[in-house]
Scaffold this active site. Structure first.
Site, PDB file in Angstrom:
ATOM      1  N   ALA A  48       0.836  -1.361  -0.095  1.00 16.66           N
ATOM      2  CA  ALA A  48      -0.035  -0.067   0.023  1.00 16.66           C
ATOM      3  C   ALA A  48       1.017   1.301  -0.050  1.00 16.66           C
ATOM      4  O   ALA A  48       0.577   2.301   0.498  1.00 16.66           O
ATOM      5  CB  ALA A  48      -1.123   0.033   1.073  1.00 16.66           C
ATOM      6  N   ILE A  49       1.993   1.232  -0.579  1.00 14.96           N
ATOM      7  CA  ILE A  49       2.993   2.424  -0.367  1.00 14.96           C
ATOM      8  C   ILE A  49       3.021   3.084  -1.798  1.00 14.96           C
ATOM      9  O   ILE A  49       3.090   2.450  -2.809  1.00 14.96           O
ATOM     10  CB  ILE A  49       4.223   1.930   0.021  1.00 14.96           C
ATOM     11  CG1 ILE A  49       4.169   1.504   1.360  1.00 14.96           C
ATOM     12  CG2 ILE A  49       5.398   3.070  -0.064  1.00 14.96           C
ATOM     13  CD1 ILE A  49       5.211   0.753   2.005  1.00 14.96           C
ATOM     14  N   HIS A  51       5.565   4.648  -3.585  1.00 22.54           N
ATOM     15  CA  HIS A  51       6.742   4.717  -3.692  1.00 22.54           C
ATOM     16  C   HIS A  51       7.242   6.243  -4.096  1.00 22.54           C
ATOM     17  O   HIS A  51       6.752   6.687  -5.245  1.00 22.54           O
ATOM     18  CB  HIS A  51       7.625   3.764  -4.351  1.00 22.54           C
ATOM     19  CG  HIS A  51       7.230   2.282  -3.677  1.00 22.54           C
ATOM     20  ND1 HIS A  51       7.972   2.068  -2.588  1.00 22.54           N
ATOM     21  CD2 HIS A  51       6.616   1.204  -4.145  1.00 22.54           C
ATOM     22  CE1 HIS A  51       7.538   0.599  -2.146  1.00 22.54           C
ATOM     23  NE2 HIS A  51       6.822   0.381  -3.194  1.00 22.54           N
ATOM     24  N   SER A 350       5.741  -4.599  -8.327  1.00 20.17           N
ATOM     25  CA  SER A 350       6.002  -3.209  -7.794  1.00 20.17           C
ATOM     26  C   SER A 350       7.086  -2.448  -8.210  1.00 20.17           C
ATOM     27  O   SER A 350       7.982  -2.916  -9.000  1.00 20.17           O
ATOM     28  CB  SER A 350       6.738  -3.472  -6.119  1.00 20.17           C
ATOM     29  OG  SER A 350       6.646  -2.182  -5.458  1.00 20.17           O
TER      30      SER A 350
HETATM   31  C1  LIG Z   1       3.389  -8.377  -2.020  1.00 19.29           C
HETATM   32  C2  LIG Z   1       3.505  -7.443  -2.912  1.00 19.29           C
HETATM   33  C3  LIG Z   1       3.750  -5.900  -2.377  1.00 19.29           C
HETATM   34  C4  LIG Z   1       3.614  -4.761  -3.286  1.00 19.29           C
HETATM   35  N1  LIG Z   1       3.815  -3.617  -2.601  1.00 19.29           N
HETATM   36  C5  LIG Z   1       3.600  -2.776  -3.361  1.00 19.29           C
HETATM   37  C6  LIG Z   1       3.670  -1.162  -3.054  1.00 19.29           C
HETATM   38  O1  LIG Z   1       3.748  -1.116  -1.726  1.00 19.29           O
HETATM   39  N2  LIG Z   1       3.691  -0.080  -3.900  1.00 19.29           N
HETATM   40  C7  LIG Z   1       3.536  -0.364  -5.200  1.00 19.29           C
HETATM   41  O2  LIG Z   1       3.429   0.619  -5.869  1.00 19.29           O
HETATM   42  N3  LIG Z   1       3.210  -1.637  -5.714  1.00 19.29           N
HETATM   43  C8  LIG Z   1       3.462  -2.785  -4.913  1.00 19.29           C
HETATM   44  N4  LIG Z   1       3.200  -4.034  -5.243  1.00 19.29           N
HETATM   45  C9  LIG Z   1       2.773  -4.170  -6.760  1.00 19.29           C
HETATM   46  C10 LIG Z   1       1.195  -3.946  -7.234  1.00 19.29           C
HETATM   47  O3  LIG Z   1       0.343  -4.299  -6.315  1.00 19.29           O
HETATM   48  C11 LIG Z   1       0.980  -4.542  -8.497  1.00 19.29           C
HETATM   49  O4  LIG Z   1       2.162  -3.853  -9.379  1.00 19.29           O
HETATM   50  C12 LIG Z   1      -0.510  -3.874  -8.767  1.00 19.29           C
HETATM   51  O5  LIG Z   1      -1.276  -4.140  -8.251  1.00 19.29           O
HETATM   52  C13 LIG Z   1      -0.673  -4.516 -10.384  1.00 19.29           C
HETATM   53  O6  LIG Z   1      -1.923  -4.267 -10.748  1.00 19.29           O
HETATM   54  P1  LIG Z   1      -2.451  -5.046 -12.052  1.00 19.29           P
HETATM   55  O7  LIG Z   1      -3.923  -4.337 -12.029  1.00 19.29           O
HETATM   56  O8  LIG Z   1      -1.528  -4.967 -13.142  1.00 19.29           O
HETATM   57  O9  LIG Z   1      -2.820  -6.422 -11.430  1.00 19.29           O
HETATM   58  P2  LIG Z   1      -3.796  -7.334 -10.751  1.00 19.29           P
HETATM   59  O10 LIG Z   1      -4.424  -6.464  -9.397  1.00 19.29           O
HETATM   60  O11 LIG Z   1      -3.318  -8.714 -10.219  1.00 19.29           O
HETATM   61  O12 LIG Z   1      -5.076  -7.424 -11.569  1.00 19.29           O
HETATM   62  C14 LIG Z   1      -5.216  -8.382 -12.681  1.00 19.29           C
HETATM   63  C15 LIG Z   1      -6.679  -8.643 -12.890  1.00 19.29           C
HETATM   64  O13 LIG Z   1      -6.561  -9.437 -14.139  1.00 19.29           O
HETATM   65  C16 LIG Z   1      -7.569 -10.163 -13.859  1.00 19.29           C
HETATM   66  N5  LIG Z   1      -7.658 -11.359 -14.753  1.00 19.29           N
HETATM   67  C17 LIG Z   1      -6.596 -12.214 -15.040  1.00 19.29           C
HETATM   68  N6  LIG Z   1      -6.654 -12.958 -15.881  1.00 19.29           N
HETATM   69  C18 LIG Z   1      -7.870 -12.916 -16.521  1.00 19.29           C
HETATM   70  C19 LIG Z   1      -8.675 -13.210 -17.443  1.00 19.29           C
HETATM   71  N7  LIG Z   1      -8.380 -14.456 -18.041  1.00 19.29           N
HETATM   72  N8  LIG Z   1      -9.845 -12.813 -17.811  1.00 19.29           N
HETATM   73  C20 LIG Z   1     -10.284 -11.851 -17.191  1.00 19.29           C
HETATM   74  N9  LIG Z   1      -9.642 -11.073 -16.163  1.00 19.29           N
HETATM   75  C21 LIG Z   1      -8.546 -11.797 -15.641  1.00 19.29           C
HETATM   76  C22 LIG Z   1      -7.321 -10.558 -12.521  1.00 19.29           C
HETATM   77  O14 LIG Z   1      -8.747 -11.475 -11.859  1.00 19.29           O
HETATM   78  C23 LIG Z   1      -7.298  -9.435 -11.632  1.00 19.29           C
HETATM   79  O15 LIG Z   1      -8.256  -8.733 -11.158  1.00 19.29           O
HETATM   80  C24 LIG Z   1       3.176  -5.144  -4.583  1.00 19.29           C
HETATM   81  C25 LIG Z   1       2.775  -6.424  -5.061  1.00 19.29           C
HETATM   82  C26 LIG Z   1       2.765  -7.397  -4.195  1.00 19.29           C
HETATM   83  C27 LIG Z   1       2.082  -8.766  -4.559  1.00 19.29           C
END
Ligand SMILES: Cc1cc2nc3c(=O)[nH]c(=O)nc-3n(C[C@H](O)[C@H](O)[C@H](O)COP(=O)(O)OP(=O)(O)OC[C@H]3O[C@@H](n4cnc5c(N)ncnc54)[C@H](O)[C@@H]3O)c2cc1C
Length: 497
Positions: A48-49, A51, A350
């Site tokens: 939740a940071i 950065h 991240s």
């Molecule tokens: C342990 C950890 C700590 C972190 N700490 C930080 C932090 O402090 N600060 C920071 O900036 N970042 C941080 N991050 C990174 C950050 O959380 C991610 O980069 C970000 O949430 C990615 O978002 P997203 O939308 O790409 O992925 P997601 O949130 O994973 O969303 C992808 C979505 O795609 C959907 N999906 C997948 N396949 C399909 C399909 N075939 N059909 C339809 N839907 C599908 C999934 O259901 C999901 O909802 C951290 C990550 C982790 C795991």
């Protein structure tokens, strides 16, 4: 059926921020997610940071987009009405040996364009965080770091996208591309086929599969890298800051941080998993995070834990494309040449939460560079109206709200003081909360000391009543996670013996 201009696959923070940003333009947009709610992937299980941007290697997309996005957060929080606190963050050196290693981070931060970073002495660090390890030798301070509630950010962006005409379909999984030769003309999903001119691949852990389905980047693989956490009881200890250890070559290390909800969060570790759906926590992981946390704050106690969870980083293997920069885990943000009609947002580990607003703006640029004439809507509405949060109101405001709607006078979650009125507002919200966890993520109900012991039966009852489904059909997080097996009145005599 009239085709969509753009279909976004994935309702995490990246997909939802992209939907909100594109909703400014005259486009027909559909966002799909395979889950029962948005934000059920990495976007609701992270540190939740927001950065500052000193950690990513200079020249990488991670560095550029982190630093570009960080200053956008204040205005976004104002427009979308989510909580965001720019508290700054510290990288804390413990013992004499670590201090010199902060120089590299400071230099990296300055190269990346992070403003205001400077050293503080051990005495200043002890003053700012009285619980810090007495052996601290000093810290690097980055005033532009911040904290947020990542699910609140995701849903705020999604709701504002809906206000501006975006359609969101949940429980809808992408299963394949519809193509005319090399041109993408739509997608197959578990809920029908949809025609479109562009697909934005924001599928988190599964972005590699989606690229491969289009015949793009066959070598690109995403590994789930698990990070485990413990959340501590806010009545036991309060940490006021975001505290990182001196990082290793592969990880920012185990941090101890304040959260917007007043709890302390410790974690994460970093462990590559053989598959992508293991959200369990492990005894070894807990030992590891406690070792790291106690090095920063020796008084922290595992017995103060009220909840544990794990998040999965979408760790990609794409090389940085800046000449001369050797780095193998950069974001992939591109319109690939092999097909037309696809935008890939892959390997968004991240700082993907921080960078999401800048990633969304990069998608706009990519589309414009590809010849898309984006016309702004005259009636774009940037403000997402907030819903009342009962515990944040004054007594006068609470009384006024109860006069209008007496359901705000019924407290369902005692630990976090969440009322029936708030629960019903979420069930009837722009993205209806239809599961217990969806209500929990939106209202923070069930996150206190009793972990839902008091509210859960009442929430099941409210969901059953509002959704007009039997209590046995109410789920924790979608099909297969029902709370109740059957009504006790239906128990047959044979069952009772
Ligand atoms: C342990 C950890 C700590 C972190 N700490 C930080 C932090 O402090 N600060 C920071 O900036 N970042 C941080 N991050 C990174 C950050 O959380 C991610 O980069 C970000 O949430 C990615 O978002 P997203 O939308 O790409 O992925 P997601 O949130 O994973 O969303 C992808 C979505 O795609 C959907 N999906 C997948 N396949 C399909 C399909 N075939 N059909 C339809 N839907 C599908 C999934 O259901 C999901 O909802 C951290 C990550 C982790 C795991």
């Amino acid at each position: 059926m009239e085709p969509y201009d753009i279909i976004i696959i994935g309702g995490g923070v990246v997909g939802c921020m992209t939907a909100r940003t594109l909703s400014r333009y005259n486009l027909r947009i559909l966002l799909i997610d395979k889950e029962a709610d948005i934000g059920m992937g990495a976007s609701s299980a992270n540190s939740a940071i927001v950065h500052a941007g000193y950690d990513p290697l200079p020249g990488t997309l991670k560095a550029k987009l982190n630093v570009a996005a960080n200053p956008l957060w204040d205005a976004l929080a104002g427009e979308l009405n989510f909580a965001f606190e720019r508290r700054g963050d510290y990288v804390v050196a413990v013992g004499p040996g670590e201090l010199a290693r902060l120089d590299k981070l400071l230099e990296q931060g300055r190269t990346n364009g992070v403003p205001g970073m400077h050293y503080i002495t051990a005495d200043e660090m002890r003053e700012r965080e009285p619980n810090i390890n007495p052996d601290t030798s000093g810290a690097l301070w980055a005033p532009t770091g911040g904290i947020c509630d990542p699910f609140a950010v995701t849903i705020a962006a999604a709701e504002n996208a809906i206000q501006n005409g975006v359609t969101i379909k949940l429980d809808t999984a992408f299963t394949g591309f519809i193509q005319e030769g090399k041109k993408i003309t739509g997608i197959y999903t578990t809920r029908g086929d949809f025609a479109c001119r562009w697909v934005v691949n924001a599928a988190g852990l599964y972005a590699d599969d989606i690229m491969h389905a289009a015949g793009v980047r066959p070598e690109f693989q995403i590994t789930a890298r698990r990070g485990e956490y413990a959340i501590l009881d806010r009545d036991e200890i309060t940490i006021h800051n975001v505290l990182f250890p001196v990082p290793s070559d592969i990880s920012k290390g185990i941090l101890v941080t304040a959260t917007l909800h007043g709890n302390t969060l410790v974690g994460p570790n970093a462990e590559n998993l053989p598959e992508k759906e293991d959200h369990s926590v492990s005894p070894g992981g807990m030992t590891e995070i406690w070792g790291g946390a106690k090095r920063l704050i020796p008084d922290l106690q595992p017995k103060h834990t009220i909840a544990v969870f794990a998040g999965l980083r979408a760790c990609g293997n794409a090389a940085c494309e800046t000449p001369g920069v050797k780095y193998d885990h950069d974001f992939v943000i591109e319109i690939p040449k092999e097909v037309s009609g696809l935008v890939n947002l892959g390997g968004i580990e991240s700082p993907g939460l921080t960078a999401a607003p800048a990633i969304a703006l990069r998608v706009v640029e990519l589309l414009q560079d590809a010849g898309e004439k984006l016309v702004e809507k005259p009636d774009f509405q940037p403000i997402r109206p907030p819903r009342p949060i009962f515990r944040h109101l004054t007594h006068e405001e609470q009384a006024a709200l109860i006069r209008v709607d007496p359901r705000y006078g019924r407290v369902v979650c005692r630990c976090e003081m969440v009322t029936e009125g708030e629960i019903i507002a979420e069930i009837r919200g722009p993205i209806p909360a239809t599961t217990y966890d969806a209500i929990k993520r939106r209202t923070w109900l069930g996150t206190g000391r009793c972990l839902g012991g008091f509210d859960m039966p009442r929430v099941v009852d409210i969901l059953s009543r509002e959704l007009k489904i039997p209590p046995t059909a109410v789920t924790k997080k979608g099909p297969g996670s029902e709370f109740l097996i059957r009504s006790t009145k239906d128990v047959e005599v044979a069952d009772a013996h």
